[in-house]
Scaffold this motif. Structure first.
Motif, PDB file in Angstrom:
ATOM      1  N   GLN A 151       0.832  -1.185   0.000  1.00 51.02           N
ATOM      2  CA  GLN A 151       0.000   0.000   0.000  1.00 51.02           C
ATOM      3  C   GLN A 151       0.874   1.245   0.000  1.00 51.02           C
ATOM      4  O   GLN A 151       1.707   1.433   0.879  1.00 51.02           O
ATOM      5  N   ALA A 152       0.674   2.082  -0.989  1.00 47.48           N
ATOM      6  CA  ALA A 152       1.382   3.345  -1.094  1.00 47.48           C
ATOM      7  C   ALA A 152       0.484   4.452  -0.567  1.00 47.48           C
ATOM      8  O   ALA A 152      -0.747   4.319  -0.570  1.00 47.48           O
ATOM      9  N   PRO A 153       1.059   5.556  -0.100  1.00 48.25           N
ATOM     10  CA  PRO A 153       0.263   6.664   0.416  1.00 48.25           C
ATOM     11  C   PRO A 153      -0.774   7.134  -0.600  1.00 48.25           C
ATOM     12  O   PRO A 153      -0.454   7.348  -1.767  1.00 48.25           O
ATOM     13  N   GLY A 154      -2.015   7.257  -0.148  1.00 49.07           N
ATOM     14  CA  GLY A 154      -3.074   7.718  -1.022  1.00 49.07           C
ATOM     15  C   GLY A 154      -3.648   6.664  -1.941  1.00 49.07           C
ATOM     16  O   GLY A 154      -4.545   6.957  -2.741  1.00 49.07           O
ATOM     17  N   GLU A 197       7.635   3.021  -8.721  1.00 53.10           N
ATOM     18  CA  GLU A 197       6.239   2.747  -8.440  1.00 53.10           C
ATOM     19  C   GLU A 197       6.025   1.534  -7.536  1.00 53.10           C
ATOM     20  O   GLU A 197       4.902   1.266  -7.114  1.00 53.10           O
ATOM     21  N   ASP A 198       7.089   0.806  -7.239  1.00 50.74           N
ATOM     22  CA  ASP A 198       7.003  -0.301  -6.294  1.00 50.74           C
ATOM     23  C   ASP A 198       7.105   0.192  -4.856  1.00 50.74           C
ATOM     24  O   ASP A 198       6.921  -0.587  -3.918  1.00 50.74           O
ATOM     25  N   THR A 199       7.412   1.458  -4.689  1.00 53.05           N
ATOM     26  CA  THR A 199       7.534   2.036  -3.354  1.00 53.05           C
ATOM     27  C   THR A 199       6.209   1.927  -2.609  1.00 53.05           C
ATOM     28  O   THR A 199       5.180   2.392  -3.084  1.00 53.05           O
ATOM     29  N   ALA A 200       6.245   1.306  -1.446  1.00 54.36           N
ATOM     30  CA  ALA A 200       5.034   1.090  -0.660  1.00 54.36           C
ATOM     31  C   ALA A 200       5.377   0.378   0.635  1.00 54.36           C
ATOM     32  O   ALA A 200       6.509  -0.071   0.833  1.00 54.36           O
ATOM     33  N   MET A 201       4.396   0.287   1.506  1.00 52.96           N
ATOM     34  CA  MET A 201       4.519  -0.545   2.683  1.00 52.96           C
ATOM     35  C   MET A 201       4.050  -1.931   2.263  1.00 52.96           C
ATOM     36  O   MET A 201       2.949  -2.081   1.719  1.00 52.96           O
TER      37      MET A 201
END
Length: 128
Positions: free
Chosen positions: A40-43, A89-93
């Protein structure tokens, strides 16, 4: 109850690799029907990344297919997510999930409703 603890997150440059681990405890193997990875990424809404049922036949989101690989090490009760060719775009928790219920829920393993246990997450940040 089942406890899931993720590790292996961090910062990496685009094109790099990371391996996430999810250690499960508080259960016996037969109680966990399947496990998966979400992010899950911000927003943005949480999305399924990869799922593994019966120690094999992983299912992946189209966005990571060919780049991510999920695997299970039974002896250590640990689920892994090998991530390669990482993109910003893979940046996320990233979260580990498991299903231990009696009623079968498996459809794709990539929907949040298919799970009843979640880890606290590990952050993955990919810079360009």
């Amino acid at each position: 109850q089942v406890s899931l603890v993720e590790s292996g997150g961090g910062s990496v440059q685009a094109g790099g690799s990371l391996r996430l681990s999810c250690a499960a405890s508080g259960y016996t193997a037969y109680r966990i029907n399947y496990m998966g990875w979400f992010r899950q990424a911000p927003g943005k809404e949480r999305e399924g990344v990869a799922a593994l049922r019966n120690d094999a036949f992983p299912n992946y989101a189209e966005s990571v297919k060919g780049r991510f690989t999920a695997s299970l090490e039974k002896e250590k009760n640990t689920l892994y997510l090998h991530m390669t060719s990482l993109k910003p775009e893979d940046t996320a928790m990233y979260y580990c999930a498991a299903y231990t219920g009696y009623l079968p829920r498996w459809r794709s393993g990539l929907a949040s409703s298919e799970y009843n246990y979640w880890g606290q997450g590990t952050q993955v940040t990919v810079s360009s």
